[in-house]
Design an enzyme around this catalytic site. Sequence first.
Site, mmCIF file in Angstrom:
data_model
loop_
_atom_site.group_PDB
_atom_site.id
_atom_site.type_symbol
_atom_site.label_atom_id
_atom_site.label_comp_id
_atom_site.label_asym_id
_atom_site.label_seq_id
_atom_site.Cartn_x
_atom_site.Cartn_y
_atom_site.Cartn_z
ATOM 1 N N GLU A 174 -47.259 -17.341 42.952
ATOM 2 C CA GLU A 174 -47.345 -16.184 42.096
ATOM 3 C C GLU A 174 -45.985 -15.513 42.126
ATOM 4 O OE1 GLU A 174 -50.118 -16.854 43.723
ATOM 5 O OE2 GLU A 174 -51.790 -16.904 42.314
ATOM 6 N N PHE A 180 -65.342 -10.573 45.869
ATOM 7 C CA PHE A 180 -64.389 -11.659 45.953
ATOM 8 C C PHE A 180 -63.125 -11.686 45.276
ATOM 9 C CE2 PHE A 180 -63.226 -15.983 44.917
ATOM 10 C CZ PHE A 180 -62.739 -16.308 46.154
ATOM 11 N N GLN A 181 -62.066 -11.665 45.540
ATOM 12 C CA GLN A 181 -60.662 -11.485 45.198
ATOM 13 C C GLN A 181 -60.477 -10.302 44.438
ATOM 14 O OE1 GLN A 181 -60.102 -15.515 42.870
ATOM 15 N NE2 GLN A 181 -59.145 -16.165 44.757
#
Lengths: 568, 161
Positions: free
Chosen positions: A52, A114-115
């Site tokens: 990213e 999560f994330q």
Amino acid sequence: MKKTEKNGAEIFIECLLKEGVDTVFGFPGGAVLPIYDALYDAPLKHILVRHEQGAVHMADGYARANGRPGVVIVTSGPGATNTVTGIATAYMDSIPMVVFTGQVPTALIGNDAFQEADIVGITRPCTKHNYLVKDIKDLQRIIKEAFFIATTGRPGPVLVDMPKDVLTAKVEFDYPEKVELDSYQPTYKGHPGQIQKAVSLILASKRPVVYAGGGVVLSNASDDLRAVVEKLGIPTTTTLMGLGAFPGTHPLFMGMLGMHGTFSANMAVTNTDCLIAIGARFDDRVTGKIDEFAPYADIIHIDIDPTSISKNVKVDVPIVGDVKVVLKDMLKALPAQKAISAFKKETEEWLAQVDAWAKTHKLSYKQEEGGKIKPQMVIEKLYHATKGDAIITTEVGQNQMWAAQFFKYDKPRTFITSGGLGTMGFGFPAAIGAQLAFPGKTVVDIAGDGSIQMNIQELATAVQYKLPVKVFILNNMVLGMVRQWQEFFYNKRYSHTCMSVQPDFVKLAEAYGAVGLCARTPAEVEPVIKEALKVKDKPVLVDFKVDPFEDVYPMVPAGQPLNKMLLV
Amino acid sequence: MRHTISVLVANEFGVLSRIAGLFSGRGFNIESLCVAETLDPKISRMTIVTTGDDSVLEQISKHLNKLISVIKVHDFTEEEHIERELALIKITANSENRAEILSIVDIFRAKVVDVSPRTYTVEITGDGEKIRAIVELMRPFGIKEIVRTGRIAMARSAKQK
């Protein structure tokens, strides 16, 4: 008539199309699956990166090359946090960019899902503004505002965090025509009285200097700058970010100023009686010891950002406004030719002095035949081989300074570098972005062996999209700029700067499906450059084995005044 | 020098963090900060007390203005204005000192807002000076707890000539 409803992801795509976006850089993940589903048949070019951080630097390079905002799409959590260095890089250099991050569904925010990462909190100090879209009804307005804020005033990155449930909720698509932001109204037009004052001050001076920065590039004001400078015949220097804002081959151009600036530029700034700062921000790498910067000068400062004015250096005539608008007004405010002729006569001696400084202390290096390749020679040969017609990006360190010193940039947006944050690993993905903005142009990343390894994975991206980006590694087997400081200021104690283990860059390039080349002797440099420039359908990595002990000169040691330069 | 700055901001989540982050990130001081909604529920007012020389204050004001969420910045220092703080002071009170405490409360036009067998809780409003003064006078009795708001400020209306 009721328009059909679309989901958030579809609306997101529609908004990008309305904004004229043609290319986006991204990496998919759970939270942005709805967007990727909508992208599947959208008329948008999506560049799939390998990390990213690469996506953000690519969007950045794209924006710097063509002036349009770069657009990034990443997922929540690690996808979002990986963008932070890229966003901070763009923020420091005022690059227009909109980063869209996925977020866990609104009901889960704050639950350590999560994330999940609080990316709006994390990026608050390194974005111009950021948003968390909590309601689908706000999505279109926020995207409109995000592009508006990113591209107007002093440009900068804006982040929009979009929870997954917002992307799947439905609403009518009705893109707002206008942005209504009472609290955000940048000043474009300079105060006429201040402009008049500046003109009088310039005309009364005998040793004027123009010091132009990245703001001239951002404002597309190069022609206006040139018109004013030529009309008055004022010696001109630029910052690193300003390279290309004024023609590098122009007789009035003194080269870059600052820590690794030219002798003439630094001497001129130290002795000037009227410093005209245009779209520059008196960075510590430019000023050296701040109390002794331009000690004899009245300072005029044109900048769109009021916070830049009188931040580091007290300014005598501040002009808040868009550089282009102010320069145009300034040109109009100049007096008749007769008064200008008188001014030119008064400054003749000064111009001769600047010329003498330039002649006695040129940028130089010594290439010995049969010796090791001098890195500066590689840059000069590249300049001649391309006749200057190329977009150059850089990594950070010695490679960056040599690229700034030994290539002449005649046009704006042809020199792309991380000036403010100094991000190693920037140049290569930025070159990919620039190449996508200008597919037909020669784009070369001047790299070091240290920096290139920070985002080398993007070779796969360049191969996938058949981008003929060139990477010239000035391979000295060390982290050269840090080594140089250790040599000068730390008693030659070369602590952890020697990268004795490195990949075989030629084989590495080939492993990725790119072209790998190598030059070991001065005689090989020119032919290898020519061979590299011939490749049109894939990236080329060139390993130049250069002299590991070459230093960047001149150098103003940190905290010293500009006229205390270490010379070759 | 100490400055009292009034900042009108969009009443949206995260705005406090933007302001606080600006001050901490740029090394500016915050001595106190008060936030509440204005008559317009879309706008909040923050009153910030800060210190710094003229150039620091200039930067503070410019940087606040630069934030997209900030609508207006106003520094009260150069003009006639009213400043108020409020404090709640819980004082050890017994049969011997109750009368004395009450007389101080009276002199300062404070109020006793809670009484227990062993304590008085006093509410006092005023400028910082006045609050400091009452705290000093109450200290010998034994202050169990003190809670203070930050400062709020308002410009005085123009006097009729």
